[in-house]
Design an enzyme around this catalytic site. Structure first.
Site, PDB file in Angstrom:
ATOM      1  N   THR A  89       0.800  -1.346   0.093  1.00 57.53           N
ATOM      2  CA  THR A  89       0.164   0.117   0.064  1.00 57.53           C
ATOM      3  C   THR A  89       1.051   1.290   0.021  1.00 57.53           C
ATOM      4  O   THR A  89       0.695   2.089  -0.871  1.00 57.53           O
ATOM      5  CB  THR A  89      -1.041   0.117   1.309  1.00 57.53           C
ATOM      6  OG1 THR A  89      -1.820  -1.007   1.182  1.00 57.53           O
ATOM      7  CG2 THR A  89      -1.749   1.390   1.031  1.00 57.53           C
ATOM      8  N   GLU A 178      -6.661  -9.902   2.994  1.00 55.09           N
ATOM      9  CA  GLU A 178      -7.517  -9.443   2.012  1.00 55.09           C
ATOM     10  C   GLU A 178      -7.353 -10.439   0.717  1.00 55.09           C
ATOM     11  O   GLU A 178      -7.733  -9.696  -0.521  1.00 55.09           O
ATOM     12  CB  GLU A 178      -7.520  -8.056   1.678  1.00 55.09           C
ATOM     13  CG  GLU A 178      -8.107  -7.218   2.699  1.00 55.09           C
ATOM     14  CD  GLU A 178      -7.875  -5.580   2.712  1.00 55.09           C
ATOM     15  OE1 GLU A 178      -7.407  -5.145   1.693  1.00 55.09           O
ATOM     16  OE2 GLU A 178      -8.323  -4.944   3.584  1.00 55.09           O
ATOM     17  N   GLU A 254      -9.868  -4.718  10.191  1.00 55.03           N
ATOM     18  CA  GLU A 254      -9.320  -3.720   9.751  1.00 55.03           C
ATOM     19  C   GLU A 254     -10.483  -2.625   9.345  1.00 55.03           C
ATOM     20  O   GLU A 254     -11.597  -3.160   8.800  1.00 55.03           O
ATOM     21  CB  GLU A 254      -8.439  -3.925   8.520  1.00 55.03           C
ATOM     22  CG  GLU A 254      -7.795  -2.782   8.055  1.00 55.03           C
ATOM     23  CD  GLU A 254      -6.839  -3.057   6.677  1.00 55.03           C
ATOM     24  OE1 GLU A 254      -6.174  -3.795   6.648  1.00 55.03           O
ATOM     25  OE2 GLU A 254      -6.990  -2.170   5.647  1.00 55.03           O
TER      26      GLU A 254
END
Ligand SMILES: *[C@@H]1O[C@H](CO)[C@@H](O)[C@H](O)[C@H]1NC(C)=O
Ligand SMILES: *[C@@H]1O[C@H](CO)[C@@H](O)[C@H](O)[C@H]1NC(C)=O
Ligand SMILES: *[C@@H]1O[C@H](CO)[C@@H](O)[C@H](O)[C@H]1NC(C)=O
Ligand SMILES: *[C@@H]1O[C@H](CO)[C@@H](O)[C@H](O)[C@H]1NC(C)=O
Ligand SMILES: *[C@@H]1O[C@H](CO)[C@@H](O)[C@H](O)[C@H]1NC(C)=O
Length: 666
Positions: A89, A178, A254
């Protein structure tokens, strides 16, 4: 007991003339679920990168605002990325096993961060979760489940390393952030943990959506047995029937991901309450802990607070810190929610928790959708309007004489209060244990029997300053505290301090790109490596760096200016890139991928020699030198106009950098 503060805030006690809706807080019918805490994520990825190089005392102050009990956010949970060498990220985080047979538990900064958190709160819950994985685990595939035992061994080693080298007990371990879970892998991981004597380490799955993990658990009793917590991301305060049917702990593992202004703080306040009210989630974990990455990387300032200037020491304690305090300072993991929680008639919600020893904490929020949007919208939208709410304490709470009151109002500069203590509410004289509050939009109240809360503070940090316009690093550090050089933010590849044992001279200490293989990616990593540094606004500048290609024939390195993208967008980074290759060629490109070629040619370059590259960019023109001799000049570049400085390699190959120097001109 603390005296009242902020008396300008209207707080109405007892009977009122205005019509009021009644809410009962009662434990006589038993209690709700066990509370597991409020926390935040460091990583996913490199979100704490700039924090580690803050000078003292500022670095410790920031850590106090995050972790110190009864001071600031006073977090109950710290979740960290298990660095896997890939872009996750806002940068890459180094793995403890770059290569097969490689083990090193001193890379990166998550170990340090966990220890700093523990120092402040020995009870803090620690969670580890992989995003990317080192490439060798995939045996040629971009997939971590090729050899289940190998991956389980890799993850378990990280937990064992945490204990062996840092005396850190990891409480929970996740699967793959994820991304897809593999049922067999989860079972193998449980067996591997048990085999290593880590029975106490619990498993969270699958850090993605509620499904298909919940249905899988209902269908597979063995899987059901080994998963301790169902963790969903950005659940929008809802859980699904299957998840609730498992009767397992449900966590928002999250959440948040919102700019930390008052709008983000409102989001945080709402989900901290409503994740339980709507979805029975008993822990909520913010992405991310502290915005300590360059502002123009993706999701800038999406931390509970901001600390992105180690060169100045400046940091900002934003409203999400104080919103967290409303819950964290007056509850502990192990407390239980009351069954009597819910929505307020005219918008907002209330929860109540107890330690089972007579203490009660009530948290009431009236965040309007107008002023508190989350990055993922919460449905349905409803409006919040002024209302009177009467709370009646029943069961074992009916004898509580006094509730301490903490108050926040956000979104309105003229009436902004952050975690102010108000006058206590006394229930002694009333015939019924009840009180009435006037609630307006965008307020947050905590009413509690606990006296321990406090709004901690440190002296104001230094003023904000831009990154220094002249910056050098010779990487001459004998025993660095961290494996990475200050301010370099790796976007693909991993750049570490390196000692050339056989070179006693100038290049004994260098910075080395250490990946020799593409990681198992979590994002669209580049095919080249890149580390950026400096100020995104930089436009006219000279970058100079000694470079050393290690790979014959195909190897190459570059220095760059005006690099305009990083994080999950790194692959499409534009800028001005000056490359040299071991085969005796050079190239100047307008992008990292090397599609936009401005010029190229031959130079006297081979592997395993040091060269000095210089790149000068001024207005629309740039030029490059090799060992101070011009190689190309006055190449015209129109785009981009600004960006970071950068260094990197042609591929996932070893290469070294030394005497980095940048000078920005007007
Ligand atoms: C840690 O937890 C124990 C037991 O719940 C409690 O007594 C102690 O006060 C806690 N310590 C801190 C620093 O919160
Ligand atoms: C509340 O918590 C405090 C601090 O943990 C503790 O000393 C006290 O016994 C608890 N119970 C009541 C009724 O205050
Ligand atoms: C909320 O308020 C807006 C206007 O302020 C209105 O259009 C909307 O219908 C309201 N929503 C609900 C659910 O009442
Ligand atoms: C030199 O090496 C680079 C990187 O491996 C390659 O892209 C380029 O085509 C090579 N040039 C020549 C002339 O061989
Ligand atoms: C960069 O240099 C050009 C040419 O000298 C000048 O026009 C421009 O204003 C400079 N930009 C900055 C940000 O200083």
């Amino acid at each position: 007991m603390t005296a009242a503060a902020g008396s300008a805030v209207p707080l109405l006690l007892c009977a009122l003339l205005a019509p009021s809706r009644a809410y009962v807080l009662d434990d006589s019918d038993g209690l709700g679920r066990e509370f597991d805490g409020i926390g935040a994520v460091s990583g996913g990825g490199a979100t704490s990168r700039l924090l580690v190089n803050y000078p003292e005392p500022y670095r410790s102050q920031i850590l106090d605002y995050l972790f110190k009990p009864n001071f600031g956010a006073s977090l109950h949970i710290l979740k960290v990325e298990i660095g896997g060498d890939g872009q996750t990220t806002d940068g890459t985080e180094p793995s403890h096993m770059h290569y097969a047979l490689d083990e090193n538990y001193f890379r990166g900064y998550e170990w340090w961060l966990m220890k700093e958190a523990k120092k402040r709160n020995p009870n803090i819950t620690l969670i580890g979760l992989p995003w990317s994985f080192p490439g060798w685990l995939g045996k040629g595939f971009n997939w971590p489940y090729v050899n289940l035992h190998l991956t389980a061994y890799y993850v378990t080693s990280w937990i064992v390393g945490a204990k062996t080298y840092h005396d850190l007990d990891i409480d929970y371990i996740g699967i793959w952030n994820e991304r897809t879970f593999d049922v067999s892998y989860i079972k193998v991981l449980r067996r591997m943990l048990n085999y290593q004597g880590l029975q106490q380490v619990k498993i969270i799955a699958s850090d993605n959506l509620w499904e298909p993990i919940s249905a899988s658990m209902l269908l597979d009793s063995k899987l059901f047995e080994v998963v301790d917590v169902i963790g969903a991301h950005y659940p929008g305060t809802r859980s699904v029937m299957d998840a609730r049917l498992t009767k397992k702990k449900l966590w928002s593992s999250e959440d948040f991901s919102t700019v930390n202004d008052d709008v983000g703080a409102g989001c945080w306040a709402r989900i901290l309450n409503q994740n339980y009210v709507n979805g029975y989630m008993t822990a909520t974990i913010a992405w991310n802990l502290v915005a300590s990455y360059y502002d123009h990387l993706p999701y800038g300032q999406c931390g509970l607070m901001t600390a992105q200037e180690p060169w100045s020491g400046h940091y900002v304690v934003q409203a999400p810190i104080w919103v967290s305090a409303h819950t964290t300072q007056f509850t502990q993991p192990g407390w239980r929610y009351l069954k009597t929680v819910g929505h307020l008639e005219k918008g907002g919600s209330y929860v109540a928790l107890t330690d089972g020893l007579g203490n009660l904490t009530i948290i009431i929020e009236t965040m309007s959708h107008k002023h508190s949007r989350c990055i993922r919208p919460l449905l349905p939208y409803f409006n919040v309007s002024r209302q009177f709410a009467t709370f009646t304490l029943k069961g074992s709470f009916s004898e509580i004489p006094e509730l301490h009151v903490w108050y926040t109002r956000i979104g309105r500069p003229s009436q902004r209060y952050l975690f102010n203590q108000l006058d206590s509410i006394w229930l002694l004289d009333s015939s019924t244990a009840s009180f009435t509050l006037e609630l307006k939009e965008d307020e947050l109240f905590t009413l509690t029997t606990l006296t321990t809360g406090s709004k901690g503070s440190h002296p104001l940090p230094p003023r904000s300053k831009p990154f220094p316009r002249v910056y050098s690093d010779d990487f001459n550090v004998d025993y660095p505290e961290f494996s990475e050089a200050p301010n370099f933010a790796d976007q693909t590849g991993v750049f570490e301090y390196f000692t050339n044992d056989e070179d006693p001279g100038e290049h004994r200490f260098t910075l080395r790109q250490v990946l020799n293989q593409r990681p198992i990616t979590w994002a669209a990593d580049a095919y080249n490596t890149l580390s950026v540094i400096g100020d995104y606004k930089w436009s006219n500048l000279t970058i100079r760096c000694d470079v050393y290609i290690e790979t014959p024939m195909t190897g190459g390195v570059f220095i760059a200016g005006r690099v305009n993208k990083g994080g999950i967008l790194v692959r499409s980074a534009r800028g001005v890139f000056f490359w040299i290759f071991a085969n005796g060629t050079f190239k100047v490109t307008g992008d990292l991928a090397g599609w936009i070629i401005y010029t190229s040619g031959h130079v006297d370059v081979t592997e395993k020699n040091w060269y000095t590259l210089t790149l000068t960019i001024k207005g629309r023109y740039c030029s490059g030198k090799l060992n101070d001799k011009p190689v190309w000049r006055n190449i015209r570049v129109n785009f981009p106009r600004n960006g970071w400085a950068g260094i990197g390699t042609y591929s996932f190959e070893f290469a070294q950098f030394d005497n980095f120097h940048v000078e920005v001109s007007r």
